[in-house]
Design an enzyme around this catalytic site. Structure first.
Site, PDB file in Angstrom:
ATOM      1  N   GLN A   1      81.470 123.647  36.764  1.00 16.79           N
ATOM      2  CA  GLN A   1      80.910 123.198  38.043  1.00 16.79           C
ATOM      3  C   GLN A   1      81.030 124.250  39.139  1.00 16.79           C
ATOM      4  OE1 GLN A   1      82.282 119.134  38.885  1.00 16.79           O
ATOM      5  NE2 GLN A   1      80.517 118.395  37.715  1.00 16.79           N
TER       6      GLN A   1
ATOM      7  N   MET B   1      47.900 111.005  49.015  1.00 21.21           N
ATOM      8  CA  MET B   1      47.482 112.223  49.710  1.00 21.21           C
ATOM      9  C   MET B   1      47.004 113.263  48.698  1.00 21.21           C
ATOM     10  SD  MET B   1      46.934 113.186  52.732  1.00 21.21           S
ATOM     11  CE  MET B   1      47.912 112.713  54.151  1.00 21.21           C
TER      12      MET B   1
END
Lengths: 186, 588
Positions: free
Chosen positions: B116, B483
């Protein structure tokens, strides 16, 4: 029939295209903290400006200040925008355009190390040219020289061009360091 | 200045308290465990557990924009940080003050590709106003407070503080400077007096003036909106505003022209095109506003007030640039206008208003309503009508529904409209609504959404459920990424490539699965009752409002066109494809 060429339609167009692009030398005083150079360089790449030369080193150890000298080219509008963008970075203290604000009243120098290989006549010629350019010999062997040359970037370009046919091996340049003439700070 | 010894993690919590932070949004993980431990069992700071770090960032944005405070998020290293990046970038483009604390692997592991680990400061350098990697406990208190200073001073923006786990455990002296004076970052608040004088000279002689205001007025605080209203009243000039600036001048005000730009009103865009003096206050000549640059307001002299010097002359050259905070500059303008006894050119202004009335007469927001299918514009108008008189906050996702909300929901107050303007982030509205509701527990918070966007951060319904936040999700469902479909119709001969919303969930059941109330409405006759039911329900609601599937959002400035080349709904029947040429098609 060929249609007449239309004006640029792009909202991202283009008066900039018609203006002439010129080199400018910017002096940038920054906090010497980790990542500050990455911020400056990233700004140029991220916004599509180019860097022709860049020099950076700490100049005031007690105050942790570094000075970055950048040569960049662009139209006046682009250069103004570059300066504002630089000024906006949090660790930047000051941005000065040495080309514009102190026209002709600045000293700009660059140092280059130039390695040339050759024997006999060619070697002799290289040494004579170096002398004419006031380059110093900082390393020599029976078949090579390393010259140290300080001066304006154009002078170094000229010298390198002359060395090329004589056996130029490689060049290492520092990039431009610049400062204003006279008693005042930038 | 007070000093006390404590761990890094305790310092973080203490600094948040000292900065008067009441709410933070976050998600725990290995590299922030010490901070979560320091949060445990204290009651000053409320932590909202989101379901995805992007949600934390948008929630913090919603919180910040509706309250005027700094939004704070806390995420772990690696994926925690990378998940937050869309929200950070969103905040950068819309100038929202955020402080994002990220955990980092211990200092000795940095650079080793540890579990991580990611180069958080490297990755976020371009999407934050500033960021810090804290290398030692001695630096931590200063950096914590400096981050808040940088986030909210000057042009606001997101700031990341990356804190390695060993620094969180280390002990050191906590110092609260109370007054942060930054070494280099000292934004200028007061506008230059000479420039303001020049601006007022232009304004007093203007024949066809227009105010064009933006998010900077709202960021400057409620006082700026008050002053703006005073200046508009004083001069009698017309005023338009960007998407980000809605609410700073009331939509019910007499001088209001409506929003400008790509989906702005006919009168606003024509006034911008034909004006002789443009007064830009806290807007940035964005490409959605200007349209074709070389035809942008060709005959005007322009005044630009902005706190960010790099905004001035960036894309549009102006005659008078004033660097300063909107509140300060507006106050100076009002004071000078009064003390110099300046007067607007009344006869010229009268003619100008006459012209504007002609443009208004074009009724550019008009739409053909229907009794068989719900028109999205009508739905937004009913939403506005039925919520009037309440303390209502609107968030949106991104797309057609966002533009319909901006056009048809009339905002009268600043900080009541939260939308992703610069970055255009689908998935913004739901987490933003959570942030708004946290800042205003008793208010009515509605996310006007599309069925496409809402699914991008749908998981945050679970957050709303956990904290019993009564947010209302009003989905204008046309089963299309509307859109995208509209642009495909205009630019790609109606080849609707991947813009149909396939396999949609049953939103009513989905609402119930999250412990919320679901309502479906498709008959215009039932619309009001559905909206009323949504308002009256005390917990979270999702409304699946089925609307006309092929409705397009007009008026519109097609890409590559100028303000006076708008298309309106009633000439949309003509060949729209013919309107946009090859070069316009290249633009976004």
């Amino acid at each position: 029939m060929i249609a007449p060429s239309k004006p640029p339609l792009s909202p991202y167009s283009s008066k900039a295209f018609q203006e002439e692009s010129k080199p400018h030398t910017l002096a940038v005083l920054v906090d010497n903290e980790p990542g500050v150079l990455a911020r400056v360089v990233g700004l140029f790449s991220g916004r599509g400006y180019n860097i022709e030369s860049l020099t950076v080193a700490e100049v005031a150890h007690n105050e942790l200040l570094s000075r970055i000298t950048i040569v960049t080219s662009g139209t006046l509008d682009a250069i103004e925008q570059i300066m504002h963008q630089l000024d906006r970075l949090v660790p930047v203290h000051k941005v000065t355009n040495l080309t514009l604000e102190f026209r002709g009243k600045t000293v700009a120098r660059e140092l280059a190390l130039i390695k040339v290989k050759g024997r006999g006549q060619v070697r002799q010629e290289a040494l004579q040219l170096a002398d004419a350019f006031r380059a110093r010999v900082v390393d020599a062997s029976t078949e090579s020289f390393v010259f140290e040359l300080t001066g304006a970037a154009s002078k170094i370009n000229d010298f390198v061009d002359l060395m090329r046919p004589l056996g130029l091996v490689e060049v290492s340049r520092t990039g431009v360091a610049a400062i204003t003439r006279g008693p005042n700070e930038m | 200045m007070s000093t006390a010894e404590m761990t890094g993690a305790q310092m973080i919590v203490q600094a948040l308290k000292d900065q008067k932070v009441e709410t933070i949004f976050g998600y725990p993980g290995g590299a922030v465990l010490p901070i979560y431990d320091a949060l445990y069992g204290q009651n000053d700071i409320k932590h909202i557990l989101v379901r995805h770090e992007q949600g934390a960032a948008h929630a913090a944005e919603g919180y910040a924009r509706s309250s005027g405070k700094v939004g704070v998020l806390l995420v772990t290293s690696g994926p925690g940080a990378t998940n937050a990046i869309t929200g950070l970038t969103d905040a950068l483009l819309d100038s929202i003050p955020l402080v994002c604390i990220t955990g980092q692997v211990p200092t000795h592991l940095i650079g080793s590709d540890a579990f991580q680990e990611c180069d958080t400061v490297g990755i976020t350098r371009h999407c934050t106003k500033h960021n810090y990697l804290v290398r030692s406990i001695e630096d931590l208190p200063r950096i914590l407070h400096e981050a808040f200073y940088v986030a909210q001073n000057g042009r606001p923006g997101p700031v990341v503080i990356d804190i390695p786990k060993d620094v969180q455990f280390a002990r050191g002296d906590y110092v609260w400077p109370r007054h942060v004076e930054h070494r280099t970052y000292k934004p200028r608040l007061e506008g230059d007096a000479a420039q303001i004088e020049r601006a007022l000279d232009l304004m007093a002689t203007a024949k066809r003036p227009v105010f064009y205001t933006g998010g900077g007025v709202i960021n400057s605080g409620p006082e700026a909106s008050k002053l703006l209203r005073e200046l508009v009243a004083l001069t009698g000039f017309p005023i338009t505003s960007t998407l980000m600036g809605l609410g700073s001048y009331p939509a019910s005000g007499a001088n209001w022209l409506g929003m400008l730009g790509m989906h702005g009103t006919f009168e606003a865009n024509h006034a911008m095109h034909d004006c002789d003096v443009m007064i830009n206050i806290g807007a940035r000549f964005d490409d959605r506003i200007t349209g074709r640059l070389d035809a942008f307001s060709p005959g005007s002299r322009k005044i630009h007030v902005d706190i960010d010097p790099s905004s001035i002359n960036k894309t549009v050259k102006v005659e008078v640039g004033i660097i300063g905070d909107c509140t300060h500059v507006l106050r100076a303008m009002i004071d000078q206008w009064k003390s110099r006894k300046l007067m607007a050119d009344e006869p010229a202004l009268k003619d100008w208003w006459k012209q504007i009335e002609i443009w208004r007469g074009r009724k550019s927001l008009h739409f053909k309503n229907s009794t068989s299918v719900i028109k999205p514009q009508h739905a937004v108008r009913r939403l506005h009508a039925l919520t009037r008189g309440r303390d209502t906050y609107i968030t949106t996702e991104v797309g057609q529904h966002q533009m319909w909300a901006a056009q048809h929901f009339d905002f009268d107050e600043p900080n009541h409209w939260m939308t992703s303007g610069g970055l255009g982030t689908m998935g913004y509205g739901l987490p933003a609504a959570i942030g708004v509701q946290m800042a205003h527990p008793d208010a009515l918070v509605i996310d006007i959404a599309g069925e496409g966007s809402i699914l991008m951060n749908m998981q945050e319904m679970s957050t709303a459920a956990q904290y019993r936040l009564p947010i209302k999700i009003f989905i204008l469902n046309n089963e299309y990424l509307g859109m995208v479909r509209q642009w495909q119709e205009l630019l790609h001969e109606s080849r609707y490539s991947e813009s149909y919303s396939h396999s949609l969930p049953d939103f009513v059941k989905l609402a119930e699965a999250y412990g919320a109330h679901g309502i479906r409405v498709s008959d215009p006759a039932d619309l009001d009752a559905a909206i009323q039911e949504m308002i009256d329900t005390p917990n979270a609601v999702i409304v699946d409002c089925r609307i006309d599937k092929l409705e397009n959002c007009f008026p519109m400035i097609p890409s590559g066109k100028a303000h006076n080349e708008m298309i309106l709904a009633d000439d949309a029947d003509l060949e729209l494809e013919a309107v946009i040429d090859a070069e316009g098609r290249m633009l976004v």
